[in-house]
Design a protein around this motif. Structure first.
Motif, PDB file in Angstrom:
ATOM      1  N   VAL A  54     -83.095  22.085  46.219  1.00 26.20           N
ATOM      2  CA  VAL A  54     -83.568  21.731  44.887  1.00 26.20           C
ATOM      3  C   VAL A  54     -84.809  20.855  44.974  1.00 26.20           C
ATOM      4  O   VAL A  54     -84.799  19.816  45.647  1.00 26.20           O
ATOM      5  N   GLU A  55     -85.843  21.275  44.292  1.00 24.43           N
ATOM      6  CA  GLU A  55     -87.057  20.474  44.147  1.00 24.43           C
ATOM      7  C   GLU A  55     -87.058  19.923  42.731  1.00 24.43           C
ATOM      8  O   GLU A  55     -86.903  20.663  41.761  1.00 24.43           O
ATOM      9  N   VAL A  56     -87.207  18.609  42.603  1.00 26.12           N
ATOM     10  CA  VAL A  56     -87.201  17.934  41.307  1.00 26.12           C
ATOM     11  C   VAL A  56     -88.603  17.414  41.038  1.00 26.12           C
ATOM     12  O   VAL A  56     -89.197  16.757  41.891  1.00 26.12           O
ATOM     13  N   LYS A  57     -89.112  17.700  39.849  1.00 26.66           N
ATOM     14  CA  LYS A  57     -90.429  17.195  39.451  1.00 26.66           C
ATOM     15  C   LYS A  57     -90.300  16.514  38.103  1.00 26.66           C
ATOM     16  O   LYS A  57     -89.699  17.038  37.171  1.00 26.66           O
ATOM     17  N   SER A  58     -90.886  15.335  38.011  1.00 20.05           N
ATOM     18  CA  SER A  58     -90.906  14.563  36.773  1.00 20.05           C
ATOM     19  C   SER A  58     -92.357  14.253  36.459  1.00 20.05           C
ATOM     20  O   SER A  58     -93.051  13.636  37.260  1.00 20.05           O
ATOM     21  N   ARG A  59     -92.803  14.701  35.319  1.00 19.71           N
ATOM     22  CA  ARG A  59     -94.192  14.490  34.912  1.00 19.71           C
ATOM     23  C   ARG A  59     -94.235  14.177  33.424  1.00 19.71           C
ATOM     24  O   ARG A  59     -93.217  14.162  32.749  1.00 19.71           O
ATOM     25  N   GLY A  60     -95.440  13.999  32.914  1.00 27.00           N
ATOM     26  CA  GLY A  60     -95.638  13.692  31.499  1.00 27.00           C
ATOM     27  C   GLY A  60     -95.173  14.800  30.572  1.00 27.00           C
ATOM     28  O   GLY A  60     -94.837  14.547  29.431  1.00 27.00           O
ATOM     29  N   ASP A  61     -95.176  16.030  31.061  1.00 32.34           N
ATOM     30  CA  ASP A  61     -94.589  17.134  30.303  1.00 32.34           C
ATOM     31  C   ASP A  61     -94.082  18.177  31.300  1.00 32.34           C
ATOM     32  O   ASP A  61     -94.429  18.147  32.482  1.00 32.34           O
ATOM     33  N   LEU A  62     -93.256  19.076  30.811  1.00 32.89           N
ATOM     34  CA  LEU A  62     -92.612  20.039  31.699  1.00 32.89           C
ATOM     35  C   LEU A  62     -93.607  20.985  32.356  1.00 32.89           C
ATOM     36  O   LEU A  62     -93.432  21.382  33.504  1.00 32.89           O
ATOM     37  N   ARG A  63     -94.665  21.351  31.650  1.00 29.98           N
ATOM     38  CA  ARG A  63     -95.659  22.261  32.234  1.00 29.98           C
ATOM     39  C   ARG A  63     -96.321  21.601  33.442  1.00 29.98           C
ATOM     40  O   ARG A  63     -96.489  22.217  34.487  1.00 29.98           O
ATOM     41  N   LYS A  64     -96.693  20.339  33.318  1.00 29.58           N
ATOM     42  CA  LYS A  64     -97.314  19.643  34.452  1.00 29.58           C
ATOM     43  C   LYS A  64     -96.330  19.526  35.612  1.00 29.58           C
ATOM     44  O   LYS A  64     -96.726  19.607  36.774  1.00 29.58           O
ATOM     45  N   ALA A  65     -95.065  19.333  35.312  1.00 28.93           N
ATOM     46  CA  ALA A  65     -94.059  19.273  36.368  1.00 28.93           C
ATOM     47  C   ALA A  65     -93.986  20.604  37.103  1.00 28.93           C
ATOM     48  O   ALA A  65     -93.958  20.649  38.336  1.00 28.93           O
ATOM     49  N   ALA A  66     -93.991  21.700  36.375  1.00 26.25           N
ATOM     50  CA  ALA A  66     -93.917  23.022  36.994  1.00 26.25           C
ATOM     51  C   ALA A  66     -95.156  23.316  37.827  1.00 26.25           C
ATOM     52  O   ALA A  66     -95.063  23.913  38.905  1.00 26.25           O
ATOM     53  N   GLU A  67     -96.296  22.891  37.353  1.00 28.61           N
ATOM     54  CA  GLU A  67     -97.540  23.136  38.082  1.00 28.61           C
ATOM     55  C   GLU A  67     -97.605  22.330  39.377  1.00 28.61           C
ATOM     56  O   GLU A  67     -98.387  22.643  40.268  1.00 28.61           O
ATOM     57  N   ALA A  68     -96.762  21.316  39.497  1.00 26.24           N
ATOM     58  CA  ALA A  68     -96.780  20.447  40.672  1.00 26.24           C
ATOM     59  C   ALA A  68     -96.135  21.093  41.895  1.00 26.24           C
ATOM     60  O   ALA A  68     -96.263  20.574  43.005  1.00 26.24           O
ATOM     61  N   ILE A  69     -95.428  22.208  41.732  1.00 30.73           N
ATOM     62  CA  ILE A  69     -94.833  22.893  42.878  1.00 30.73           C
ATOM     63  C   ILE A  69     -95.817  23.971  43.328  1.00 30.73           C
ATOM     64  O   ILE A  69     -95.818  25.087  42.830  1.00 30.73           O
ATOM     65  N   SER A  70     -96.650  23.604  44.273  1.00 31.37           N
ATOM     66  CA  SER A  70     -97.734  24.472  44.739  1.00 31.37           C
ATOM     67  C   SER A  70     -97.209  25.524  45.719  1.00 31.37           C
ATOM     68  O   SER A  70     -96.118  25.374  46.283  1.00 31.37           O
ATOM     69  N   PRO A  71     -97.971  26.574  45.955  1.00 32.21           N
ATOM     70  CA  PRO A  71     -97.581  27.557  46.976  1.00 32.21           C
ATOM     71  C   PRO A  71     -97.382  26.907  48.349  1.00 32.21           C
ATOM     72  O   PRO A  71     -96.470  27.284  49.085  1.00 32.21           O
ATOM     73  N   ARG A  72     -98.197  25.927  48.680  1.00 34.76           N
ATOM     74  CA  ARG A  72     -98.036  25.226  49.962  1.00 34.76           C
ATOM     75  C   ARG A  72     -96.681  24.514  50.014  1.00 34.76           C
ATOM     76  O   ARG A  72     -95.981  24.543  51.031  1.00 34.76           O
ATOM     77  N   GLN A  73     -96.308  23.864  48.924  1.00 41.48           N
ATOM     78  CA  GLN A  73     -95.018  23.179  48.884  1.00 41.48           C
ATOM     79  C   GLN A  73     -93.868  24.182  48.943  1.00 41.48           C
ATOM     80  O   GLN A  73     -92.848  23.942  49.579  1.00 41.48           O
ATOM     81  N   GLN A  74     -94.035  25.324  48.297  1.00 39.06           N
ATOM     82  CA  GLN A  74     -93.014  26.367  48.361  1.00 39.06           C
ATOM     83  C   GLN A  74     -92.816  26.817  49.811  1.00 39.06           C
ATOM     84  O   GLN A  74     -91.675  26.970  50.266  1.00 39.06           O
ATOM     85  N   GLN A  75     -93.907  27.007  50.544  1.00 38.50           N
ATOM     86  CA  GLN A  75     -93.807  27.399  51.952  1.00 38.50           C
ATOM     87  C   GLN A  75     -93.089  26.332  52.767  1.00 38.50           C
ATOM     88  O   GLN A  75     -92.258  26.644  53.631  1.00 38.50           O
ATOM     89  N   ARG A  76     -93.388  25.073  52.490  1.00 34.30           N
ATOM     90  CA  ARG A  76     -92.727  23.965  53.198  1.00 34.30           C
ATOM     91  C   ARG A  76     -91.233  23.977  52.932  1.00 34.30           C
ATOM     92  O   ARG A  76     -90.419  23.790  53.842  1.00 34.30           O
ATOM     93  N   LEU A  77     -90.844  24.227  51.681  1.00 27.63           N
ATOM     94  CA  LEU A  77     -89.424  24.270  51.333  1.00 27.63           C
ATOM     95  C   LEU A  77     -88.723  25.461  51.983  1.00 27.63           C
ATOM     96  O   LEU A  77     -87.569  25.356  52.406  1.00 27.63           O
ATOM     97  N   LEU A  78     -89.395  26.600  52.070  1.00 30.11           N
ATOM     98  CA  LEU A  78     -88.820  27.762  52.751  1.00 30.11           C
ATOM     99  C   LEU A  78     -88.528  27.434  54.212  1.00 30.11           C
ATOM    100  O   LEU A  78     -87.448  27.749  54.731  1.00 30.11           O
ATOM    101  N   LEU A  79     -89.469  26.787  54.874  1.00 32.76           N
ATOM    102  CA  LEU A  79     -89.271  26.407  56.268  1.00 32.76           C
ATOM    103  C   LEU A  79     -88.162  25.367  56.395  1.00 32.76           C
ATOM    104  O   LEU A  79     -87.313  25.456  57.288  1.00 32.76           O
ATOM    105  N   ALA A  80     -88.135  24.394  55.498  1.00 29.60           N
ATOM    106  CA  ALA A  80     -87.076  23.374  55.516  1.00 29.60           C
ATOM    107  C   ALA A  80     -85.707  24.028  55.346  1.00 29.60           C
ATOM    108  O   ALA A  80     -84.729  23.629  55.994  1.00 29.60           O
ATOM    109  N   GLY A  81     -85.626  25.038  54.486  1.00 29.73           N
ATOM    110  CA  GLY A  81     -84.362  25.751  54.291  1.00 29.73           C
ATOM    111  C   GLY A  81     -83.891  26.437  55.559  1.00 29.73           C
ATOM    112  O   GLY A  81     -82.706  26.380  55.917  1.00 29.73           O
ATOM    113  N   ALA A  82     -84.813  27.072  56.266  1.00 28.56           N
ATOM    114  CA  ALA A  82     -84.459  27.730  57.524  1.00 28.56           C
ATOM    115  C   ALA A  82     -83.971  26.705  58.541  1.00 28.56           C
ATOM    116  O   ALA A  82     -82.991  26.938  59.265  1.00 28.56           O
ATOM    117  N   ILE A  83     -84.639  25.569  58.598  1.00 28.13           N
ATOM    118  CA  ILE A  83     -84.236  24.506  59.526  1.00 28.13           C
ATOM    119  C   ILE A  83     -82.837  23.998  59.173  1.00 28.13           C
ATOM    120  O   ILE A  83     -81.970  23.858  60.046  1.00 28.13           O
TER     121      ILE A  83
END
Length: 168
Positions: A102-131
């Motif tokens: 689970v990735e949790v993002k808290s921002r001034g609005d929900l759209r900004k929170a969603a935009e904060a999960i970048s493709p690079r961060q998604q790749q990092r989370l995929l690797l963390a999951g495998a580990i």
């Protein structure tokens, strides 16, 4: 290895593509929120440090709210702020053999929170999951997914289950 955005329904708002990867966004899967963007503070080191401490407190509080919501929904929390060689995972939870990173993002609005999960961060989370699955073979016997939880300042929670996944 690419990342595919999951979408099971039409977005309530038009998607705003990530600047680095056209067509990849979580923001398009959120309802319109209408919250103000927040004030910008002039640049000075003390103000920046104070903003950082405030953001850290807000992030911890948001993660706590999400962990509580998951536990109430029957998820077992394996850990919060779980560190791996690939980076940190906010919450690792499991229910009925399904592991959720689970990735949790808290921002001034929900759209900004969603935009904060970048493709690079998604790749990092995929690797963390495998580990994590390699280190904990009993976790996620029925599979693993990556969930996103967005928390608005007034406390509104929005859950995007299976928010992204590795492309085969």
């Amino acid at each position: 290895m690419g990342v595919a955005m999951r979408s099971g329904h039409q977005p309530a708002v038009p998607a705003v593509p990530d600047r680095t990867t056209p067509g990849r966004t979580l923001a398009g899967r959120l309802p319109v929120c209408g919250l103000p963007a927040g004030r910008q503070t002039p640049h000075n080191p003390a103000a920046r440090a104070a903003r950082g401490r405030q953001a850290q407190r807000q992030g911890l509080a948001a993660e706590g709210r999400v962990a509580q919501a998951l536990a109430q929904a029957g998820w077992r929390i394996h850990g919060r702020r779980v560190r791996t060689a690939a980076g940190e995972v906010d919450i690792v939870a499991e229910r009925d053999g399904l592991l959720a990173l689970v990735e949790v993002k808290s921002r001034g609005d929900l759209r900004k929170a969603a935009e904060a999960i970048s493709p690079r961060q998604q790749q990092r989370l995929l690797l963390a999951g495998a580990i994590l699955q390699g280190e904990n073979p009993d976790w996620g016997r029925r599979g693993m997914r990556f969930d996103a939880w967005f928390v608005a300042p007034e406390g509104q929670l929005h859950h995007v289950p299976d928010a992204f996944r590795e492309m085969g």
